[in-house]
Scaffold this motif. Structure first.
Motif, PDB file in Angstrom:
ATOM      1  N   ASP A 212       9.477  93.641  30.861  1.00  0.00           N
ATOM      2  CA  ASP A 212       8.769  94.812  31.373  1.00  0.00           C
ATOM      3  C   ASP A 212       7.263  94.689  31.149  1.00  0.00           C
ATOM      4  O   ASP A 212       6.796  93.951  30.273  1.00  0.00           O
ATOM      5  N   TRP A 213       6.517  95.454  31.929  1.00  0.00           N
ATOM      6  CA  TRP A 213       5.074  95.583  31.748  1.00  0.00           C
ATOM      7  C   TRP A 213       4.799  96.250  30.401  1.00  0.00           C
ATOM      8  O   TRP A 213       5.646  96.955  29.856  1.00  0.00           O
ATOM      9  N   CYS A 214       3.613  96.048  29.864  1.00  0.00           N
ATOM     10  CA  CYS A 214       3.202  96.703  28.623  1.00  0.00           C
ATOM     11  C   CYS A 214       1.920  97.491  28.860  1.00  0.00           C
ATOM     12  O   CYS A 214       1.106  97.121  29.708  1.00  0.00           O
ATOM     13  N   GLY A 215       1.721  98.540  28.086  1.00  0.00           N
ATOM     14  CA  GLY A 215       0.470  99.282  28.153  1.00  0.00           C
ATOM     15  C   GLY A 215       0.295 100.010  29.472  1.00  0.00           C
ATOM     16  O   GLY A 215       1.262 100.287  30.188  1.00  0.00           O
ATOM     17  N   PRO A 216      -0.961 100.329  29.829  1.00  0.00           N
ATOM     18  CA  PRO A 216      -1.223 101.083  31.067  1.00  0.00           C
ATOM     19  C   PRO A 216      -0.671 100.341  32.283  1.00  0.00           C
ATOM     20  O   PRO A 216      -0.948  99.162  32.482  1.00  0.00           O
ATOM     21  N   LYS A 217       0.108 101.054  33.102  1.00  0.00           N
ATOM     22  CA  LYS A 217       0.751 100.410  34.247  1.00  0.00           C
ATOM     23  C   LYS A 217      -0.026 100.708  35.524  1.00  0.00           C
ATOM     24  O   LYS A 217      -0.442 101.852  35.743  1.00  0.00           O
ATOM     25  N   PRO A 218      -0.274  99.705  36.354  1.00  0.00           N
ATOM     26  CA  PRO A 218      -0.970  99.955  37.623  1.00  0.00           C
ATOM     27  C   PRO A 218      -0.250 101.019  38.434  1.00  0.00           C
ATOM     28  O   PRO A 218       0.972 100.969  38.604  1.00  0.00           O
ATOM     29  N   ALA A 219      -1.026 101.994  38.930  1.00  0.00           N
ATOM     30  CA  ALA A 219      -0.428 103.141  39.615  1.00  0.00           C
ATOM     31  C   ALA A 219      -0.490 103.025  41.128  1.00  0.00           C
ATOM     32  O   ALA A 219      -0.009 103.901  41.837  1.00  0.00           O
ATOM     33  N   GLY A 220      -1.095 101.940  41.638  1.00  0.00           N
ATOM     34  CA  GLY A 220      -1.176 101.755  43.075  1.00  0.00           C
ATOM     35  C   GLY A 220      -2.279 102.544  43.743  1.00  0.00           C
ATOM     36  O   GLY A 220      -2.319 102.643  44.971  1.00  0.00           O
ATOM     37  N   ASP A 221      -3.191 103.102  42.946  1.00  0.00           N
ATOM     38  CA  ASP A 221      -4.239 103.955  43.509  1.00  0.00           C
ATOM     39  C   ASP A 221      -5.649 103.400  43.312  1.00  0.00           C
ATOM     40  O   ASP A 221      -6.634 104.124  43.442  1.00  0.00           O
ATOM     41  N   GLY A 222      -5.751 102.099  42.972  1.00  0.00           N
ATOM     42  CA  GLY A 222      -7.070 101.479  42.857  1.00  0.00           C
ATOM     43  C   GLY A 222      -7.878 101.931  41.659  1.00  0.00           C
ATOM     44  O   GLY A 222      -9.104 101.964  41.728  1.00  0.00           O
ATOM     45  N   THR A 223      -7.190 102.241  40.561  1.00  0.00           N
ATOM     46  CA  THR A 223      -7.907 102.721  39.375  1.00  0.00           C
ATOM     47  C   THR A 223      -7.761 101.804  38.166  1.00  0.00           C
ATOM     48  O   THR A 223      -8.366 102.058  37.133  1.00  0.00           O
ATOM     49  N   TYR A 224      -6.964 100.750  38.274  1.00  0.00           N
ATOM     50  CA  TYR A 224      -6.739  99.858  37.124  1.00  0.00           C
ATOM     51  C   TYR A 224      -8.013  99.062  36.824  1.00  0.00           C
ATOM     52  O   TYR A 224      -8.655  98.527  37.733  1.00  0.00           O
ATOM     53  N   THR A 225      -8.392  98.997  35.543  1.00  0.00           N
ATOM     54  CA  THR A 225      -9.655  98.379  35.137  1.00  0.00           C
ATOM     55  C   THR A 225      -9.445  97.302  34.093  1.00  0.00           C
ATOM     56  O   THR A 225      -8.337  97.124  33.572  1.00  0.00           O
ATOM     57  N   GLN A 226     -10.539  96.603  33.752  1.00  0.00           N
ATOM     58  CA  GLN A 226     -10.449  95.596  32.709  1.00  0.00           C
ATOM     59  C   GLN A 226     -10.064  96.211  31.372  1.00  0.00           C
ATOM     60  O   GLN A 226      -9.362  95.587  30.572  1.00  0.00           O
ATOM     61  N   HIS A 227     -10.515  97.437  31.108  1.00  0.00           N
ATOM     62  CA  HIS A 227     -10.142  98.075  29.846  1.00  0.00           C
ATOM     63  C   HIS A 227      -8.643  98.351  29.787  1.00  0.00           C
ATOM     64  O   HIS A 227      -8.016  98.232  28.724  1.00  0.00           O
TER      65      HIS A 227
END
Length: 353
Positions: A212-227
């Motif tokens: 599984d993915w860990c931590g903040p999961k990409p939401a598909g809305d163009g908001t995922y960042t390097q942090h």
């Protein structure tokens, strides 16, 4: 054995349309061995002898490269990037003990040789395939992830044969532990049986496990960042096995930025940025000096006081914000960023002394 737990997020998920790749180096036996971060100008990127012993000569114009090395003294690296915005990581390597000094290439050699010339990710995949076909060791099993700002590819290799899959999922965790390419093959060695799973046919341990993915999961809305990727790697890290961590933020039109901890366990480390400015100078603290067995950064980090990490996380967040603001206003890195990584490393060690 060189292992890496990799996470990749494609542009539709990322802020500013970037592609973000993160990697935790994993090796329980060598968790206390220092990783090095080294910069190579185009004139020196192929200097020296590969660890597999094969010639480092390759065609085309040379490029500048930033490279992480999983142990001191290696010629190649387990993760790196070049000035054209290509990032390349080794996620799994096995059977390489006999490959050293045998007129072949180790997986770490292939990372450096590919980055030295690859103009984009398609070029990188082709270069990996050509190097494996000509200098792969019969017993070697290798798995790579290659990216530029537009696409990500998985490349699995066994001996002198290889197969590559272009990533279609909008984000993926690629753990270590086996070959990743199975029945979806978009490029490969000539004559490969594309009806069979490449991993099953060439790897006794079958394919890399699904996790599984860990931590903040990409939401598909163009908001995922390097942090978010920093926190993903921290969530996935393990104090007993996780070594240095890296993140590359790849931009089509803007400035690509590459972040390195240079120290073990992302949960106990901070990320420092590097960009391909006109004349980059990185800190000697990220390299093992003569008659030493650790980088000074690694040594001082191991002696840190708990309070230091809280202050450093605040500095890391400020650095992210300042750079994002700079990148929003500039489309190329000026000489004021020449010593970016150096300054951040030297600011970090002040908290350890």
């Amino acid at each position: 054995m060189t292992n890496g737990d990799c996470f990749v997020v494609l542009p539709e998920n990322c802020a500013e349309g970037t592609l973000i790749i993160g990697r935790n180096a994993e090796d329980e036996k060598n968790v206390n061995v220092a990783s090095e971060v080294c910069f190579y100008d185009a004139t020196e990127v192929l200097e020296g002898k590969t660890d597999g012993g094969a010639s480092a000569e390759t065609g085309g114009d040379m490029l500048r490269v930033i490279l992480q090395k999983p142990q001191p003294g290696l010629w190649g690296g387990d993760f790196g990037a070049n000035e054209r915005g290509v990032a390349l990581g080794l996620t799994w390597a096995a059977g390489e003990n006999e490959a050293k000094d045998s007129d072949s290439l180790l997986g770490t050699d292939i990372v450096r040789l590919t980055l030295a010339v690859a103009k984009d990710v398609d070029d990188a995949v082709d270069r990996i395939g050509a190097l494996v076909a000509s200098h792969g060791h019969d017993n070697s099993k290798l798995n790579f992830i290659a990216c530029d700002a537009a696409a990500a590819w998985l490349v699995s290799c066994s001996g002198k044969v290889w197969a590559a899959e272009k990533l279609e999922a909008s984000f993926l965790r690629l753990p270590s532990g086996g070959l990743a390419v199975t029945t979806v093959v978009n490029k490969s060695s000539e004559g490969l049986d594309d009806a069979a799973s490449f991993a099953a046919a060439h790897d006794a341990e079958a394919q890399a496990p699904a996790v599984d993915w860990c931590g903040p999961k990409p939401a598909g809305d163009g908001t995922y960042t390097q942090h978010d990727m920093f926190e993903t790697l921290r969530s996935a890290s393990n104090a007993s096995s996780s070594r240095a961590a890296t993140v590359s933020v790849l931009s089509v039109k803007g400035i690509s930025c590459h972040w390195f901890t240079g120290t073990p366990n992302a949960a106990e480390s901070v990320f420092k940025p590097f960009v391909f400015a006109p004349n980059p100078r990185i800190s000697p603290l990220t390299q093992v000096q003569a008659e030493a067995d650790l980088t000074l950064l690694h040594k001082l980090h191991s002696q840190r006081k708990p309070a230091a990490l809280e202050h450093l996380r605040s500095l890391e967040l400020s650095c992210v914000d300042e750079l994002n603001n700079y990148f929003s206003l500039q489309d190329h890195a000026s000489d004021e960023l020449d010593e970016l990584l150096k300054d951040c490393v030297e600011a970090e060690v002040k908290f350890y002394r």
